[in-house]
Write a protein that holds these residues in place. Structure first.
Motif: not given
Length: 181
Positions: A82, A86, A90
């Motif tokens: 996870r 993410k 970014e």
């Protein structure tokens, strides 16, 4: 629940862990993180899930150390998947050389000389790809901040625990990111 998930209170304004991290990464670093994410998703998670299933099928889960250990490991792997998913979304990949290669910018290999004449070779990289063994430092590190924008033979001063340290830039090198593909 007192004490279980409690940590020492830190002032968010002064906590170094709360400082914003830059979202820059080299193409090699991005490929490495993507490879780790792929390995965890395709290989590690199914392998641990199977172990948890086997341990659960054996009976009482509350007394099964194998079940407990593998369940914790599975949760760690899922959390890492996870986080990497993410973080990769970014990140901004810096895949070209700067316009002025005579100055220190992100991705530069820099050779420094301190006051005693000792040389130090470093590379300025993203936060996610720092490596002390290779002497790759984060662009957010105090030394990197002091060097950014400096040219050959410029002097950079860095505050250190033992006092200020002065470095002179003796070499700046960029390796073309497109050449390694």
């Amino acid at each position: 629940m007192k004490g279980r998930n409690m940590t020492r209170w830190r002032d968010p304004a002064k906590d170094p862990r709360q400082e914003a991290k830059s979202n820059l990464i080299t193409p090699e670093g991005h490929a490495r993180l993507s490879g780790i994410l792929d390995h965890l998703s395709r290989m590690r998670r199914p392998e641990i899930s199977a172990k948890v299933g086997e341990a659960a099928a054996l009976g009482d889960r509350s007394e099964s150390a194998d079940y407990t250990y593998n369940k914790k490991e599975l949760n760690r792997v899922i959390a890492r998947i996870r986080y990497l998913g993410k973080r990769l979304d970014e990140l901004q990949v810096v895949d070209r050389l700067p316009a002025d290669t005579g100055r220190v910018y992100f991705g530069a290999f820099v050779t420094l000389e301190d006051e005693d004449g000792d040389e130090l070779a470093i590379r300025i990289v993203g936060h996610d790809e720092t490596d002390t063994a290779k002497r790759w430092i984060s662009v957010d590190a105090p030394l990197a901040r002091a060097l950014l924008g400096k040219a050959l033979d410029d002097e950079a001063t860095v505050a250190a625990p033992g006092g200020e340290t002065r470095y002179i830039i003796t070499a700046i090198d960029y390796r073309d990111p497109g050449a390694s593909r």
